[in-house]
Write an enzyme that holds these catalytic residues in place. Structure first.
Site, PDB file in Angstrom:
ATOM      1  N   ASP A 125       1.297  -1.476  -0.363  1.00 18.35           N
ATOM      2  CA  ASP A 125       0.134   0.255  -0.527  1.00 18.35           C
ATOM      3  C   ASP A 125       0.877   0.838   0.355  1.00 18.35           C
ATOM      4  O   ASP A 125       0.708   1.986  -1.106  1.00 18.35           O
ATOM      5  CB  ASP A 125      -1.434   0.062   0.861  1.00 18.35           C
ATOM      6  CG  ASP A 125      -0.483  -0.128   2.384  1.00 18.35           C
ATOM      7  OD1 ASP A 125       0.627  -0.293   2.805  1.00 18.35           O
ATOM      8  OD2 ASP A 125      -1.335   0.318   3.358  1.00 18.35           O
TER       9      ASP A 125
ATOM     10  N   GLY B  70      -4.212  -7.328  18.801  1.00 16.84           N
ATOM     11  CA  GLY B  70      -2.781  -8.082  18.070  1.00 16.84           C
ATOM     12  C   GLY B  70      -3.240  -8.784  17.406  1.00 16.84           C
ATOM     13  O   GLY B  70      -2.376  -9.442  16.871  1.00 16.84           O
TER      14      GLY B  70
ATOM     15  N   SER C 112      -6.750  -5.007  12.890  1.00 16.06           N
ATOM     16  CA  SER C 112      -6.413  -3.536  12.032  1.00 16.06           C
ATOM     17  C   SER C 112      -7.945  -3.589  13.030  1.00 16.06           C
ATOM     18  O   SER C 112      -9.129  -2.799  13.192  1.00 16.06           O
ATOM     19  CB  SER C 112      -6.776  -3.323  10.518  1.00 16.06           C
ATOM     20  OG  SER C 112      -5.714  -3.277  10.031  1.00 16.06           O
TER      21      SER C 112
ATOM     22  N   ASP D 223      -5.546  -0.349   5.484  1.00 16.03           N
ATOM     23  CA  ASP D 223      -6.664  -0.949   6.464  1.00 16.03           C
ATOM     24  C   ASP D 223      -8.363  -0.100   7.027  1.00 16.03           C
ATOM     25  O   ASP D 223      -9.186  -0.285   6.707  1.00 16.03           O
ATOM     26  CB  ASP D 223      -5.485  -0.483   8.463  1.00 16.03           C
ATOM     27  CG  ASP D 223      -4.638  -1.616   8.303  1.00 16.03           C
ATOM     28  OD1 ASP D 223      -4.105  -2.330   7.325  1.00 16.03           O
ATOM     29  OD2 ASP D 223      -3.704  -1.462   9.280  1.00 16.03           O
TER      30      ASP D 223
END
Ligand code: GLA
Length: 390
Positions: free
Chosen positions: A40, A127, A131, A177
């Protein structure tokens, strides 16, 4: 917890704290990254999907200029005035909301005129590399946009969340995300082109789903490993710009053939980092053609290649994620598997035949447990709709 239960619990906790139901509630899902890792911020391509888990943000106007923000799972509250919005060092979960509020007003939050009372709750495992932070930013932004009467399109909204990550949370992430959380569609993938910020929904087809397998390895993108990978990609792009007789601003502009020819001018580590997003871009484009033809096995093979590239070149995998992918390869009902998201822990994304979900989960769990002593969390995921007001 199912989404409806999360919503009910949030609204009842909100009511218990402030004596009235919230004026606005917004929902934003987490995401899985299906193909195209660390592309990205190199202006490349990604296949991703919004998942069926997310975060709800409930808000009402407050009388004065004070804002109160509660994380409903911890029942921890952060208070601040609209004229004093800055990152906090404790209760750092608040930074995603503070940063989003701040950049929604372009840093001039005193212009908001009045504050808010807000509370949020979600069901994305933390975690896990799904996202949860982007989901929190996106539901915050949709709710606050509605409350303050500010209109932003989806891409602008995603960019505000990204800016919050960069400046309030300290993670120099790309736009994946946030965009996936907004552009997701039930039963479909999001195909993103991060040079032009175009987002297309591509149908996944029948009889197939994803399984997320969450390793118990730590996943933290703010501790420097993500930033150092990004830096290496930018250094490599500068080198290729100096050597290729064509415009190069990002690794998106460099082909695999050019990398093979000219990699000798890069340090060994930088060359290894650079080939990962270059290869990933090619795999996404190839994967797109395979999906059009309904070739899920071919698409899955590219997912395995993607993981090998992470493992060998980008070095953002770890032994737990490798073990999951290796176990997946031996199961015929798994078409492909790879790490999903930043890496260094978190989850693997498997493309699977959903009717074999139990078998797949138990086989992978068994092998993981034999190696690491504990069990990974396996969850079937159906691509879902993106963020919206409730
Ligand atoms: C994290 C970042 C994204 C993206 C992925 C890797 O999820 O937040 O912007 O770079 O890692 O593809």
């Amino acid at each position: 917890m199912q989404n409806q239960q999360v919503y009910d619990e949030l609204v009842s906790k909100f009511e218990a704290k402030w004596g009235a139901k919230p004026e606005i509630v917004a929902y934003a899902p987490g995401r899985i990254e299906v193909l195209g890792n660390h592309t990205d911020y190199n202006e490349g391509y990604v296949f991703s999907a919004a998942i069926d888990k997310g975060t709800f943000f409930a808000v009402s106007k407050s009388e004065g200029t004070t804002c109160s923000l509660t994380a409903a799972d911890l029942m921890e509250t952060v208070e601040f005035d609209i004229s004093d919005v800055k990152p906090v060092k404790e209760m750092t979960w608040a930074n995603y909301v503070l940063g989003s509020f701040n950049w929604l007003f372009d840093g001039k939050t005193a212009d908001a005129k009045y504050g808010f009372k807000a509370m949020f709750l979600g069901n994305i495992p933390l975690g896990a590399g799904l996202s949860s932070s982007a989901a929190l930013e996106m539901c915050t932004l949709l709710a606050l946009q509605k409350m303050y009467g500010i209109e932003k399109d989806k891409t602008e909204t995603a960019k505000i969340g990204q800016k919050a990550e960069h400046t309030f949370a300290g993670c120099p992430c790309g736009l994946l995300d946030q965009a996936s959380s907004l552009y997701g569609k039930a039963g479909a993938l999001v195909k993103s082109d991060f040079r032009y910020n175009t987002f297309e929904n591509v149908s996944l087809g029948e009889g197939v789903a994803f399984m997320m397998v969450k390793s118990n390895a730590k996943h933290a993108l703010v501790d420097g490993a993500y930033a150092s990978r990004r830096q290496a990609c930018e250094d490599a792009a500068k080198y290729f710009a100096s050597i290729l007789r064509k415009p190069v601003t990002h690794l998106r502009d460099v082909t695999m053939a050019e990398w093979v020819l000219y990699r000798g001018g890069l340090s060994e580590t930088t060359a290894k980092r650079a080939v990962h997003p270059i290869g990933e871009d090619e795999r996404v484009l190839q994967g797109s053609e395979l999906l059009d033809k309904g070739d899920l096995k071919g698409f899955g093979a590219l997912m395995y290649d993607s993981h090998e590239s992470s493992r060998n070149w980008f070095e953002n995998s770890c032994e737990e994620l490798d073990a999951i992918v290796d176990a997946a390869k031996a199961i015929p009902e798994v078409y492909g598997a790879r790490l999903s998201g930043g890496g260094f822990g978190g989850s693997c994304c498997l493309l699977v035949d959903p009717t074999a979900a139990d078998k797949i989960a138990s086989q992978i769990s068994r092998e993981y447990k034999a190696q690491f002593g504990d069990e990974p969390e396996c969850q079937l995921i159906n691509p879902s709709d993106g963020a919206h007001l409730v």
